[in-house]
Design a protein around this motif. Structure first.
Motif, mmCIF file in Angstrom:
data_model
loop_
_atom_site.group_PDB
_atom_site.id
_atom_site.type_symbol
_atom_site.label_atom_id
_atom_site.label_comp_id
_atom_site.label_asym_id
_atom_site.label_seq_id
_atom_site.Cartn_x
_atom_site.Cartn_y
_atom_site.Cartn_z
ATOM 1 N N SER A 7 -0.700 6.439 8.163
ATOM 2 C CA SER A 7 -0.297 5.299 8.973
ATOM 3 C C SER A 7 -1.484 4.366 9.124
ATOM 4 N N GLY A 8 -1.210 3.196 9.667
ATOM 5 C CA GLY A 8 -2.284 2.254 9.946
ATOM 6 C C GLY A 8 -2.403 1.113 8.968
ATOM 7 N N GLY A 9 -1.674 1.189 7.871
ATOM 8 C CA GLY A 9 -1.716 0.080 6.927
ATOM 9 C C GLY A 9 -1.025 -1.144 7.504
ATOM 10 N N GLY A 10 -1.170 -2.238 6.804
ATOM 11 C CA GLY A 10 -0.555 -3.476 7.255
ATOM 12 C C GLY A 10 -1.396 -4.658 6.854
ATOM 13 N N ASP A 35 -9.322 14.284 1.324
ATOM 14 C CA ASP A 35 -9.662 13.087 0.553
ATOM 15 C C ASP A 35 -8.791 11.900 0.941
ATOM 16 N N TRP A 36 -9.336 10.734 0.710
ATOM 17 C CA TRP A 36 -8.551 9.496 0.690
ATOM 18 C C TRP A 36 -8.669 8.915 -0.719
ATOM 19 N N TYR A 37 -7.513 8.552 -1.264
ATOM 20 C CA TYR A 37 -7.439 7.872 -2.553
ATOM 21 C C TYR A 37 -6.852 6.488 -2.326
ATOM 22 N N HIS A 38 -7.093 5.617 -3.278
ATOM 23 C CA HIS A 38 -6.354 4.369 -3.277
ATOM 24 C C HIS A 38 -5.807 4.100 -4.671
ATOM 25 N N GLN A 39 -4.790 3.262 -4.705
ATOM 26 C CA GLN A 39 -4.124 2.965 -5.973
ATOM 27 C C GLN A 39 -3.640 1.537 -5.968
ATOM 28 N N ALA A 40 -4.134 0.785 -6.925
ATOM 29 C CA ALA A 40 -3.649 -0.570 -7.126
ATOM 30 C C ALA A 40 -2.441 -0.534 -8.052
ATOM 31 N N SER A 41 -1.631 -1.562 -7.979
ATOM 32 C CA SER A 41 -0.436 -1.629 -8.814
ATOM 33 C C SER A 41 -0.824 -1.540 -10.288
ATOM 34 N N GLY A 42 -0.200 -0.622 -11.010
ATOM 35 C CA GLY A 42 -0.464 -0.471 -12.430
ATOM 36 C C GLY A 42 -1.701 0.340 -12.770
ATOM 37 N N PRO A 87 -10.572 -8.640 -0.225
ATOM 38 C CA PRO A 87 -9.281 -8.760 -0.916
ATOM 39 C C PRO A 87 -8.970 -7.563 -1.803
ATOM 40 N N GLU A 88 -9.979 -6.976 -2.408
ATOM 41 C CA GLU A 88 -9.724 -5.840 -3.304
ATOM 42 C C GLU A 88 -9.330 -4.569 -2.553
ATOM 43 N N ASP A 89 -9.404 -4.592 -1.241
ATOM 44 C CA ASP A 89 -8.945 -3.442 -0.457
ATOM 45 C C ASP A 89 -7.425 -3.428 -0.302
ATOM 46 N N ALA A 90 -6.771 -4.450 -0.764
ATOM 47 C CA ALA A 90 -5.314 -4.588 -0.628
ATOM 48 C C ALA A 90 -4.620 -3.716 -1.678
ATOM 49 N N VAL A 91 -4.533 -2.445 -1.404
ATOM 50 C CA VAL A 91 -3.892 -1.469 -2.287
ATOM 51 C C VAL A 91 -3.200 -0.441 -1.406
ATOM 52 N N VAL A 92 -2.615 0.566 -2.043
ATOM 53 C CA VAL A 92 -1.992 1.660 -1.300
ATOM 54 C C VAL A 92 -3.014 2.781 -1.145
ATOM 55 N N TYR A 93 -3.075 3.345 0.060
ATOM 56 C CA TYR A 93 -4.017 4.419 0.356
ATOM 57 C C TYR A 93 -3.243 5.712 0.603
ATOM 58 N N TRP A 103 0.012 15.565 -1.129
ATOM 59 C CA TRP A 103 -0.198 14.127 -0.971
ATOM 60 C C TRP A 103 0.672 13.595 0.161
ATOM 61 N N GLY A 104 0.179 12.573 0.807
ATOM 62 C CA GLY A 104 1.013 11.826 1.716
ATOM 63 C C GLY A 104 1.825 10.794 0.948
ATOM 64 N N GLN A 105 2.621 10.023 1.677
ATOM 65 C CA GLN A 105 3.494 9.040 1.039
ATOM 66 C C GLN A 105 2.786 7.716 0.776
ATOM 67 N N GLY A 106 1.611 7.550 1.363
ATOM 68 C CA GLY A 106 0.838 6.338 1.157
ATOM 69 C C GLY A 106 1.079 5.296 2.234
ATOM 70 N N THR A 107 0.093 4.455 2.422
ATOM 71 C CA THR A 107 0.202 3.338 3.358
ATOM 72 C C THR A 107 -0.398 2.102 2.698
ATOM 73 N N GLN A 108 0.319 1.009 2.757
ATOM 74 C CA GLN A 108 -0.068 -0.221 2.062
ATOM 75 C C GLN A 108 -0.957 -1.090 2.951
ATOM 76 N N VAL A 109 -2.027 -1.557 2.380
ATOM 77 C CA VAL A 109 -2.891 -2.524 3.060
ATOM 78 C C VAL A 109 -2.744 -3.874 2.371
ATOM 79 N N THR A 110 -2.537 -4.894 3.165
ATOM 80 C CA THR A 110 -2.437 -6.265 2.671
ATOM 81 C C THR A 110 -3.543 -7.083 3.303
ATOM 82 N N VAL A 111 -4.246 -7.828 2.489
ATOM 83 C CA VAL A 111 -5.358 -8.643 2.978
ATOM 84 C C VAL A 111 -5.003 -10.111 2.797
ATOM 85 N N SER A 112 -4.986 -10.827 3.895
ATOM 86 C CA SER A 112 -4.650 -12.246 3.832
ATOM 87 C C SER A 112 -5.137 -12.941 5.084
#
Length: 113
Positions: A7-10, A35-42, A87-93, A103-112
């Protein structure tokens, strides 16, 4: 069975702060490593931070100095603090427990702004 829930993304502004949380439940007691992982689209998931049972932490070079991983064994929580958001932090964690390959289901971070 172990369940990890992030939780905590947004939405966060560049330069801001964000705390991601991972709540563990089930048959998981004082995991050796979390661990914490992140994943960008693609892209593939990449490890960004790790914490062991002695609270020793390691970070990907790309996030050193800005990310902080914290664990609370009593509450079965793992946190990822992101400082000076970029801006590059805007991925799923994702939260990950290596021992149980969970694994968890992931939480999306959006930077704007």
């Amino acid at each position: 069975q172990v369940r990890l829930v992030e939780s905590g993304g947004g939405l966060v502004q560049p330069g801001g702060f964000l705390r991601l949380a991972c709540a563990a439940s089930g048959n998981i007691e004082r995991p050796i490593v979390m661990d914490w992982y992140h994943q960008a689209s693609g892209a593939e998931r990449a490890l960004v931070a790790q914490i062991d049972e002695s609270h020793i932490t390691t970070y990907a070079d790309s996030v050193k100095g800005r990310f902080t991983i914290i664990r609370d064994n009593a509450e079965k929580m793992v946190y990822l603090d992101i400082h000076n958001v970029k801006p590059e932090d805007a991925v799923v964690y994702y939260c990950y427990w290596p021992t149980g390959d969970s694994w968890g289901q992931g939480t999306q971070v959006t930077v704007s702004s």
